[in-house]
Design a protein around this motif. Structure first.
Motif, PDB file in Angstrom:
ATOM      1  N   PRO A  23      43.737  40.346  49.508  1.00 46.32           N
ATOM      2  CA  PRO A  23      42.684  40.542  50.502  1.00 46.32           C
ATOM      3  C   PRO A  23      41.407  39.753  50.187  1.00 46.32           C
ATOM      4  O   PRO A  23      40.348  40.323  49.928  1.00 46.32           O
ATOM      5  N   HIS A  24      41.509  38.416  50.218  1.00 46.67           N
ATOM      6  CA  HIS A  24      40.296  37.646  49.965  1.00 46.67           C
ATOM      7  C   HIS A  24      39.440  37.603  51.231  1.00 46.67           C
ATOM      8  O   HIS A  24      39.887  37.925  52.338  1.00 46.67           O
ATOM      9  N   ALA A  25      38.203  37.210  51.037  1.00 43.09           N
ATOM     10  CA  ALA A  25      37.202  37.372  52.093  1.00 43.09           C
ATOM     11  C   ALA A  25      37.595  36.689  53.396  1.00 43.09           C
ATOM     12  O   ALA A  25      37.392  37.240  54.485  1.00 43.09           O
ATOM     13  N   SER A  26      38.179  35.485  53.314  1.00 41.47           N
ATOM     14  CA  SER A  26      38.497  34.765  54.545  1.00 41.47           C
ATOM     15  C   SER A  26      39.586  35.466  55.349  1.00 41.47           C
ATOM     16  O   SER A  26      39.555  35.470  56.587  1.00 41.47           O
ATOM     17  N   LEU A  27      40.550  36.067  54.673  1.00 35.60           N
ATOM     18  CA  LEU A  27      41.594  36.802  55.382  1.00 35.60           C
ATOM     19  C   LEU A  27      41.048  38.072  56.005  1.00 35.60           C
ATOM     20  O   LEU A  27      41.399  38.432  57.135  1.00 35.60           O
ATOM     21  N   LEU A  28      40.198  38.772  55.270  1.00 33.10           N
ATOM     22  CA  LEU A  28      39.585  39.977  55.834  1.00 33.10           C
ATOM     23  C   LEU A  28      38.815  39.631  57.102  1.00 33.10           C
ATOM     24  O   LEU A  28      38.905  40.340  58.119  1.00 33.10           O
ATOM     25  N   TRP A  31      41.101  38.922  59.971  1.00 34.69           N
ATOM     26  CA  TRP A  31      41.705  40.147  60.486  1.00 34.69           C
ATOM     27  C   TRP A  31      40.677  41.063  61.155  1.00 34.69           C
ATOM     28  O   TRP A  31      41.031  42.141  61.629  1.00 34.69           O
ATOM     29  N   GLY A  32      39.417  40.659  61.178  1.00 32.20           N
ATOM     30  CA  GLY A  32      38.378  41.489  61.775  1.00 32.20           C
ATOM     31  C   GLY A  32      38.007  42.684  60.928  1.00 32.20           C
ATOM     32  O   GLY A  32      37.578  43.722  61.461  1.00 32.20           O
ATOM     33  N   LEU A  33      38.133  42.556  59.607  1.00 28.75           N
ATOM     34  CA  LEU A  33      37.865  43.665  58.690  1.00 28.75           C
ATOM     35  C   LEU A  33      36.655  43.354  57.815  1.00 28.75           C
ATOM     36  O   LEU A  33      36.388  42.187  57.503  1.00 28.75           O
ATOM     37  N   PRO A  34      35.919  44.376  57.409  1.00 28.65           N
ATOM     38  CA  PRO A  34      34.765  44.148  56.535  1.00 28.65           C
ATOM     39  C   PRO A  34      35.201  43.785  55.119  1.00 28.65           C
ATOM     40  O   PRO A  34      36.263  44.207  54.652  1.00 28.65           O
ATOM     41  N   ASP A  35      34.374  42.998  54.451  1.00 31.43           N
ATOM     42  CA  ASP A  35      34.636  42.643  53.054  1.00 31.43           C
ATOM     43  C   ASP A  35      34.077  43.758  52.179  1.00 31.43           C
ATOM     44  O   ASP A  35      33.008  43.644  51.580  1.00 31.43           O
ATOM     45  N   SER A  36      34.828  44.847  52.121  1.00 31.01           N
ATOM     46  CA  SER A  36      34.389  46.069  51.443  1.00 31.01           C
ATOM     47  C   SER A  36      35.629  46.846  51.030  1.00 31.01           C
ATOM     48  O   SER A  36      36.745  46.525  51.458  1.00 31.01           O
ATOM     49  N   PRO A  37      35.472  47.880  50.205  1.00 30.71           N
ATOM     50  CA  PRO A  37      36.638  48.697  49.873  1.00 30.71           C
ATOM     51  C   PRO A  37      37.361  49.244  51.104  1.00 30.71           C
ATOM     52  O   PRO A  37      38.601  49.314  51.123  1.00 30.71           O
ATOM     53  N   ALA A  38      36.610  49.593  52.133  1.00 25.37           N
ATOM     54  CA  ALA A  38      37.248  50.083  53.356  1.00 25.37           C
ATOM     55  C   ALA A  38      38.107  48.993  53.997  1.00 25.37           C
ATOM     56  O   ALA A  38      39.215  49.258  54.490  1.00 25.37           O
ATOM     57  N   GLY A  39      37.621  47.760  53.969  1.00 27.57           N
ATOM     58  CA  GLY A  39      38.391  46.646  54.505  1.00 27.57           C
ATOM     59  C   GLY A  39      39.640  46.382  53.683  1.00 27.57           C
ATOM     60  O   GLY A  39      40.717  46.122  54.228  1.00 27.57           O
ATOM     61  N   LEU A  40      39.498  46.450  52.358  1.00 25.92           N
ATOM     62  CA  LEU A  40      40.658  46.282  51.482  1.00 25.92           C
ATOM     63  C   LEU A  40      41.726  47.331  51.791  1.00 25.92           C
ATOM     64  O   LEU A  40      42.926  47.033  51.824  1.00 25.92           O
ATOM     65  N   ARG A  41      41.268  48.568  51.971  1.00 25.05           N
ATOM     66  CA  ARG A  41      42.202  49.674  52.210  1.00 25.05           C
ATOM     67  C   ARG A  41      42.983  49.448  53.506  1.00 25.05           C
ATOM     68  O   ARG A  41      44.202  49.619  53.548  1.00 25.05           O
ATOM     69  N   ARG A  67      36.799  42.737  42.322  1.00 27.45           N
ATOM     70  CA  ARG A  67      35.475  42.202  42.681  1.00 27.45           C
ATOM     71  C   ARG A  67      34.626  43.209  43.447  1.00 27.45           C
ATOM     72  O   ARG A  67      33.423  43.021  43.593  1.00 27.45           O
ATOM     73  N   HIS A  68      35.258  44.287  43.909  1.00 21.72           N
ATOM     74  CA  HIS A  68      34.516  45.350  44.589  1.00 21.72           C
ATOM     75  C   HIS A  68      34.218  46.520  43.654  1.00 21.72           C
ATOM     76  O   HIS A  68      33.819  47.596  44.121  1.00 21.72           O
ATOM     77  N   GLY A  69      34.409  46.327  42.357  1.00 28.55           N
ATOM     78  CA  GLY A  69      34.077  47.366  41.394  1.00 28.55           C
ATOM     79  C   GLY A  69      34.976  48.576  41.481  1.00 28.55           C
ATOM     80  O   GLY A  69      36.159  48.478  41.824  1.00 28.55           O
TER      81      GLY A  69
END
Length: 283
Positions: A23-28, A31-41, A67-69
């Motif tokens: 789930p790197h930033a460009s794919l998120l 996909w219309g997802l935030p670059d955050s733990p919620a987006g990763l999930r 990278r999101h701790g």
């Protein structure tokens, strides 16, 4: 059942494909997802819903979660658990490598029964000496898990270490060949193959032959990143792996993930990639 036997059965059932969960930033963003733990999930959940139980393995790349701790690590734990629930083998791509008690601690984190980060296998780095991996080898063996040891990677910088020669005279060998030989010793006599595999890039061309690396003698699974978006097709897989290709687990990340976020499109891309890998490696 040892990891090698479980992986062989999964490859026979679903084809020799591992789908990366990266789930790197460009794919998120795509996909219309935030670059955050919620987006990763959400990202990881969609991938597992699309391919879980339909491919031989999935491979979450730990760095994109780390990278999101702590929030990202919590999602990685969820991914490992969710893959287990779908009956899909998980390879945690963390490339850990250290010495002594530190390597022992990494082994405990990723290979110990009950650890929330422990999937079915772990990628490790041998470049502090293959013997430095002993804590991981011992714990993986005890718990029925597997290891994938970096050997011949596709990055240009890797050759300066992996192709380097050691020894003198008739005993000269390359670092990559030595790594493969060490893995082969650990896998000796295992059927259908052992649980200590190698990471061998699918786009390395003739590097295995050039370094004298005996991939057949490894008698273990060969994880091959670089299939699909990075350019490796059937001809490249046959050229790189030769007679060892039946033990190859082709890994595709962007080649499948860019089909998302639609579940049907993701599933179709994964099944197509699995079929192509099977034809290239087992035809």
């Amino acid at each position: 059942m040892p990891f090698g036997a479980r992986l062989a059965a999964a490859m026979d059932a679903h084809g020799p494909l591992c789908v990366g969960i990266d789930p790197h930033a460009s794919l998120l963003e795509a996909w219309g997802l935030p670059d955050s733990p919620a987006g990763l999930r959400e990202f990881s959940s969609r991938v597992l819903e699309a391919v879980g139980g339909r491919v031989a393995a999935v491979k979450p790349q730990a760095a994109f979660f780390e990278r999101h701790g702590s929030g990202g690590l919590a999602v990685l734990e969820e991914v490992v658990a969710a893959a287990r629930e779908t009956g899909t083998l998980s390879i945690v791509d963390a490339k850990r490598g250290d010495i002594g008690s530190t390597m022992g601690a990494y082994a405990e984190a990723f290979l110990r029964d009950g650890s929330p980060l422990a999937g079915d296998a772990l990628t490790v780095s041998p470049f502090l000496g293959f013997g430095s991996l002993a804590p991981a080898v011992e714990l993986a063996t005890a718990t029925g898990r597997g290891l994938f040891v970096l050997c011949l990677t596709s990055n240009p910088e890797g050759a300066s270490v992996q192709h380097a020669r050691r020894g003198a005279g008739a005993g000269t060998t390359t670092v990559a060949a030595s790594i493969a030989a060490s893995a082969g010793e650990l896998n000796a006599g295992a059927e259908p193959f052992g649980s200590v595999g190698l990471v061998v890039g699918a786009t390395i061309g003739a590097a295995a032959q050039g370094t004298g690396t005996d991939l057949v003698g490894v008698n273990g699974p060969l994880l091959a990143p670089g299939v699909g978006a990075q350019g490796a097709g059937p001809d490249e897989l046959r050229a790189v792996f030769g007679d060892a290709r039946r033990t190859v687990l082709a890994s595709s990340s962007r080649g499948v993930l860019r089909a998302g976020p639609d579940l049907g499109a993701l599933r179709a891309a994964a099944l197509k990639a699995a079929g192509e890998a099977a034809r290239a490696l087992r035809g």
